[in-house]
Design an enzyme around this catalytic site. Structure first.
Site: not given
Ligand SMILES: *Cc1c(COP(=O)(O)O)cnc(C)c1O
Length: 373
Positions: A64, A157, A273, A321
């Protein structure tokens, strides 16, 4: 200039191919100002270690957020070639982006099936991870093919509650992977085993081909967390989720910035800055073309480091930046056009910047030419 050229050549690795599949805009004539050197062998070695730790379970990959900022297509291609066959993205747009490289690998969409996703999901070869009663209903309404299901075991979650999952809601659904997610796998707390026990209790009553609970840190918790499929993300990309991974997981991403200007700052003069840094003595300062718009965040002010041909260049003053100032040690002969490599070992960079290892990776911006070697 000739000398600068030689030093530059020494510093850069010559066998890094420019792929830029995700990031190179062919319409653009100007070369990307920054370089993100990426090690394909480090990525593959990290996956192999995580696969070995997965105790006989299949080891997947979370890709992702554009492969945690590295470039999802390149990551998927490379991991497929070493045997990874299960990938996870957050959104359907991310899934579509991977269509040219996903082949016959499994691709799961973690955000599941929003109302707006129904059309694209119906024609996608990716499958949703169904997270709620509403998402299950939506999936059934469009034919309910093979899917994954997330159950919540305490993180609150995404995911069905244990009661929902056991209510008959899932009866008759073709579930490939039933999964849950650990809230505190990077800590040694009772909650990890409690979540695993809750997951086993609910999974016992639900027909599915595979069960999965471990992310990177979860894999390090031990073989009983591996189940049938693991889902590492961070550790693939060089993040150290827990002490067990130290010395095993290696750095994959190396941001490189270029010197735009070298200047001599007299004693008592200030830099950057808000003029937060004052020269204690006459100091050579190099200005690099990287800043918080490139994921080099303000937490690196006065704490970041760059490497140039073995010399350590300390960040002085505030990160801007698009620019950062570094102190050039006396013996170091750096000139305009030279490239310096950010200290970006994720565990160290996390300590220096106060950012999480996840933030460090996913904030890397689009101004880098990503070069895999
Ligand atoms: C992002 C995610 C992972 C991977 O997690 P890491 O901590 O980056 O290894 C696995 N499972 C779910 C559901 C996630 O959202």
């Amino acid at each position: 200039m000739a000398r600068a050229g030689r030093r530059c050549d020494l510093h850069r690795s010559t066998n890094f191919a420019v792929t830029g599949l995700d990031n190179c805009d062919p319409a653009s004539l100007s070369p990307a100002p920054l370089r993100l050197r990426l090690s394909g062998s480090a990525l593959a070695d990290n996956w192999r270690w995580l696969a070995a730790q997965s105790a006989g379970a299949a080891c997947g990959a979370a890709v992702k957020a554009d492969g945690y900022g590295l470039g999802a297509r390149e990551v998927v291609s490379r991991l497929r070639s070493v045997g990874c066959a299960n990938f996870f993205v957050a959104t359907w747009a991310e899934a579509e982006h991977l269509a040219p490289v996903i082949g016959d690998a499994n691709l799961s969409v973690l955000h599941g099936l929003r109302a707006a996703d129904v059309e694209v999901a119906a024609r996608s070869s990716a499958r949703p991870v169904l997270n709620s009663v509403e998402q299950v209903a939506r999936w059934r309404a469009i034919g309910g093919g093979l899917c994954d299901v997330m159950v919540d075991t305490g993180m609150n979650r995404l995911g069905l509650t244990l009661a929902e999952a056991c209510s008959g809601l899932l009866d008759g659904l073709s579930i490939d992977t039933l999964m849950s997610h650990l809230a505190c796998a990077d800590e040694d707390v009772a909650m990890n085993r409690e979540q695993l026990h809750r997951f086993h209790a609910v999974a016992g009553g639900i027909a599915c081909a595979r069960r999965s609970i471990a992310n990177s840190a979860g894999i390090c918790l031990g073989p009983e967390f591996a189940l049938d499929l693991t889902r590492p993300g961070l550790a693939l990309y060089g993040g150290i989720p827990r002490a067990e991974a130290k010395g095993q997981i290696v750095q994959v991403a190396f941001p490189e910035a270029e010197v735009l200007q070298v200047r001599r700052v007299p004693q008592g003069e200030r830099v950057g800055y808000n003029a937060t840094w004052t020269a204690k003595h006459d100091t050579t300062v190099a200005i690099l073309n990287i800043g918080y718009a490139d994921g080099y965040m303000r937490g690196f002010s006065d704490t970041g480091e760059f490497d140039f041909a073995g010399a350590c260049l300390a960040v002085i003053g505030r990160v801007s930046m698009d620019l950062v100032a570094v102190e050039v040690p006396d013996a170091c002969d750096i000139v305009e056009g030279d490239r310096a490599t950010a200290m970006f070992d994720l565990a160290c960079a996390c300590g220096a910047s106060g950012l999480s290892q996840y933030e460090l990776l996913t904030a890397l911006g689009q101004r880098y030419m990503r070069e895999w070697g």
